[in-house]
Design a protein around this motif. Structure first.
Motif, PDB file in Angstrom:
ATOM      1  N   TYR A   1       0.830  -1.202   0.000  1.00  0.00           N
ATOM      2  CA  TYR A   1       0.000   0.000   0.000  1.00  0.00           C
ATOM      3  C   TYR A   1       0.866   1.255   0.000  1.00  0.00           C
ATOM      4  CZ  TYR A   1      -3.939  -3.027   1.021  1.00  0.00           C
ATOM      5  OH  TYR A   1      -4.905  -3.994   0.947  1.00  0.00           O
ATOM      6  N   ASP A   2       0.373   2.266  -0.703  1.00  0.00           N
ATOM      7  CA  ASP A   2       1.026   3.564  -0.680  1.00  0.00           C
ATOM      8  C   ASP A   2       0.572   4.384   0.520  1.00  0.00           C
ATOM      9  OD1 ASP A   2       2.468   3.514  -3.308  1.00  0.00           O
ATOM     10  OD2 ASP A   2       0.424   3.149  -4.009  1.00  0.00           O
ATOM     11  N   LEU A   3      -0.623   4.092   1.011  1.00  0.00           N
ATOM     12  CA  LEU A   3      -1.194   4.832   2.127  1.00  0.00           C
ATOM     13  C   LEU A   3      -2.173   3.936   2.874  1.00  0.00           C
ATOM     14  CD1 LEU A   3      -1.608   7.611   3.575  1.00  0.00           C
ATOM     15  CD2 LEU A   3      -3.443   8.035   1.917  1.00  0.00           C
ATOM     16  N   VAL A   4      -2.139   4.032   4.200  1.00  0.00           N
ATOM     17  CA  VAL A   4      -3.106   3.342   5.044  1.00  0.00           C
ATOM     18  C   VAL A   4      -3.809   4.391   5.885  1.00  0.00           C
ATOM     19  CG1 VAL A   4      -3.452   1.648   6.886  1.00  0.00           C
ATOM     20  CG2 VAL A   4      -1.703   1.238   5.136  1.00  0.00           C
ATOM     21  N   LEU A   5      -5.131   4.463   5.731  1.00  0.00           N
ATOM     22  CA  LEU A   5      -5.958   5.353   6.560  1.00  0.00           C
ATOM     23  C   LEU A   5      -6.560   4.489   7.652  1.00  0.00           C
ATOM     24  CD1 LEU A   5      -7.807   7.313   3.722  1.00  0.00           C
ATOM     25  CD2 LEU A   5      -5.825   8.050   5.039  1.00  0.00           C
ATOM     26  N   CYS A   6      -6.272   4.819   8.891  1.00  0.00           N
ATOM     27  CA  CYS A   6      -6.664   3.951   9.991  1.00  0.00           C
ATOM     28  C   CYS A   6      -7.319   4.739  11.111  1.00  0.00           C
ATOM     29  CB  CYS A   6      -5.431   3.211  10.510  1.00  0.00           C
ATOM     30  SG  CYS A   6      -5.783   2.025  11.800  1.00  0.00           S
ATOM     31  N   GLU A   7      -8.510   4.317  11.508  1.00  0.00           N
ATOM     32  CA  GLU A   7      -9.199   4.898  12.663  1.00  0.00           C
ATOM     33  C   GLU A   7      -8.377   4.599  13.921  1.00  0.00           C
ATOM     34  OE1 GLU A   7     -11.563   6.607  15.273  1.00  0.00           O
ATOM     35  OE2 GLU A   7     -12.118   6.683  13.155  1.00  0.00           O
ATOM     36  N   ILE A   8      -8.323   5.536  14.824  1.00  0.00           N
ATOM     37  CA  ILE A   8      -7.556   5.328  16.055  1.00  0.00           C
ATOM     38  C   ILE A   8      -8.337   4.487  17.061  1.00  0.00           C
ATOM     39  CG2 ILE A   8      -6.506   6.494  18.047  1.00  0.00           C
ATOM     40  CD1 ILE A   8      -4.864   6.698  15.495  1.00  0.00           C
ATOM     41  N   LYS A   9      -9.623   4.789  17.240  1.00  0.00           N
ATOM     42  CA  LYS A   9     -10.425   4.074  18.248  1.00  0.00           C
ATOM     43  C   LYS A   9     -11.293   3.019  17.579  1.00  0.00           C
ATOM     44  CE  LYS A   9     -10.425   7.855  21.497  1.00  0.00           C
ATOM     45  NZ  LYS A   9     -11.175   8.722  22.364  1.00  0.00           N
ATOM     46  N   MET A  10     -10.878   1.756  17.732  1.00  0.00           N
ATOM     47  CA  MET A  10     -11.627   0.626  17.161  1.00  0.00           C
ATOM     48  C   MET A  10     -11.665  -0.503  18.175  1.00  0.00           C
ATOM     49  SD  MET A  10     -10.283   0.315  13.232  1.00  0.00           S
ATOM     50  CE  MET A  10      -8.563   0.081  13.678  1.00  0.00           C
ATOM     51  N   ASN A  11     -12.597  -1.398  17.961  1.00  0.00           N
ATOM     52  CA  ASN A  11     -12.660  -2.617  18.773  1.00  0.00           C
ATOM     53  C   ASN A  11     -11.573  -3.580  18.305  1.00  0.00           C
ATOM     54  OD1 ASN A  11     -14.940  -1.738  20.191  1.00  0.00           O
ATOM     55  ND2 ASN A  11     -16.295  -2.450  18.550  1.00  0.00           N
ATOM     56  N   ARG A  12     -11.277  -4.573  19.110  1.00  0.00           N
ATOM     57  CA  ARG A  12     -10.308  -5.634  18.837  1.00  0.00           C
ATOM     58  C   ARG A  12      -8.864  -5.158  18.818  1.00  0.00           C
ATOM     59  NH1 ARG A  12     -12.103  -9.203  13.927  1.00  0.00           N
ATOM     60  NH2 ARG A  12     -10.401 -10.489  14.693  1.00  0.00           N
ATOM     61  N   MET A  13      -8.561  -4.115  18.055  1.00  0.00           N
ATOM     62  CA  MET A  13      -7.206  -3.573  18.004  1.00  0.00           C
ATOM     63  C   MET A  13      -7.336  -2.114  17.576  1.00  0.00           C
ATOM     64  SD  MET A  13      -3.957  -4.680  15.613  1.00  0.00           S
ATOM     65  CE  MET A  13      -3.268  -5.968  16.636  1.00  0.00           C
ATOM     66  N   ASP A  14      -6.823  -1.196  18.404  1.00  0.00           N
ATOM     67  CA  ASP A  14      -6.972   0.216  18.051  1.00  0.00           C
ATOM     68  C   ASP A  14      -5.919   0.635  17.025  1.00  0.00           C
ATOM     69  OD1 ASP A  14      -4.573   1.019  19.354  1.00  0.00           O
ATOM     70  OD2 ASP A  14      -5.623   1.452  21.209  1.00  0.00           O
ATOM     71  N   GLY A  15      -6.109   1.825  16.483  1.00  0.00           N
ATOM     72  CA  GLY A  15      -5.238   2.314  15.426  1.00  0.00           C
ATOM     73  C   GLY A  15      -3.789   2.452  15.835  1.00  0.00           C
ATOM     74  N   MET A  16      -3.559   2.811  17.077  1.00  0.00           N
ATOM     75  CA  MET A  16      -2.188   2.933  17.581  1.00  0.00           C
ATOM     76  C   MET A  16      -1.488   1.567  17.514  1.00  0.00           C
ATOM     77  SD  MET A  16      -0.449   5.461  18.791  1.00  0.00           S
ATOM     78  CE  MET A  16       0.918   5.779  19.842  1.00  0.00           C
ATOM     79  N   GLU A  17      -2.200   0.528  17.909  1.00  0.00           N
ATOM     80  CA  GLU A  17      -1.633  -0.826  17.833  1.00  0.00           C
ATOM     81  C   GLU A  17      -1.390  -1.235  16.381  1.00  0.00           C
ATOM     82  OE1 GLU A  17      -3.425  -3.389  21.462  1.00  0.00           O
ATOM     83  OE2 GLU A  17      -4.929  -2.429  20.174  1.00  0.00           O
ATOM     84  N   VAL A  18      -2.322  -0.858  15.488  1.00  0.00           N
ATOM     85  CA  VAL A  18      -2.159  -1.184  14.070  1.00  0.00           C
ATOM     86  C   VAL A  18      -0.897  -0.524  13.526  1.00  0.00           C
ATOM     87  CG1 VAL A  18      -3.136  -0.919  11.750  1.00  0.00           C
ATOM     88  CG2 VAL A  18      -4.619  -1.562  13.664  1.00  0.00           C
TER      89      VAL A  18
END
Length: 182
Positions: free
Chosen positions: A46-63
């Motif tokens: 991927y050239d870019l990943v857009l990721c929400e910070i607050k999510m269930n199972r694994m948050d964006g910071m962890e991603v």
């Protein structure tokens, strides 16, 4: 065209982003959780990943953190974590990430620019100038020249900033972004 991954647990947000990006001719994948997102990151380029910070199972910071374990030189993830660190006032962590970028990309200005941005955010003009000046010697230095000039002006070094701008433009006469920043 660029390939983009959207990781967000809200379908409406994913669909809206997908529609906008596909309209602009980007290739888009989307997934509803960070765990599967990491799997997609590891198996795609991927050239870019857009990721929400607050999510269930694994948050964006962890991603972002786990994504860097998969692809350690993923610059946008590194910059995202720096921004989060600065926002949460974890300046030592942000600076450590900037140093990592400098080590991974020793011939590029980006690591020093990130370091300078952190110092500039902290209003530490001498350290910001030192980092930006280091960046000016490397590939991608035009952005650093703009930042050196801006920090000099902000710190009251107007005469030095003018002198620096004149010297830069003599060496780089077609640097339109620099001219526009003046």
């Amino acid at each position: 065209m660029a390939k983009i991954l959207i990781i967000d647990d809200e379908r409406a947000i994913r669909n809206t982003l997908r529609e906008i990006l596909e309209y602009e001719d980007y290739t888009v994948d989307d997934i509803d959780n960070g765990i599967d997102g990491l799997s997609w990151i590891s198996s795609n380029d991927y050239d870019l990943v857009l990721c929400e910070i607050k999510m269930n199972r694994m948050d964006g910071m962890e991603v972002l953190t786990e994504g860097l374990l998969i692809k350690p030189d993923l610059l946008e993830a590194q910059r995202g974590l720096v921004a989060i660190d600065v926002g949460q006032r974890r300046i030592a962590d942000a600076l450590a990430r900037a140093k990592t970028i400098e080590k991974q990309r020793p011939k590029e200005a980006v690591g020093f620019i990130v370091e300078g941005d952190i110092h500039a955010h902290q209003k530490d003009c001498p350290k910001a100038l030192a980092a930006y000046r280091n960046a000016m010697t490397l590939v991608g230095a035009a952005e650093a020249a703009i930042k050196v000039h801006a920090v000099m002006v902000e710190s009251g070094q107007t005469a030095e900033a003018d002198k620096m701008a004149t010297a830069w433009l003599l060496e780089h006469p077609v640097d339109d972004p620099f001219v526009l920043s003046l």
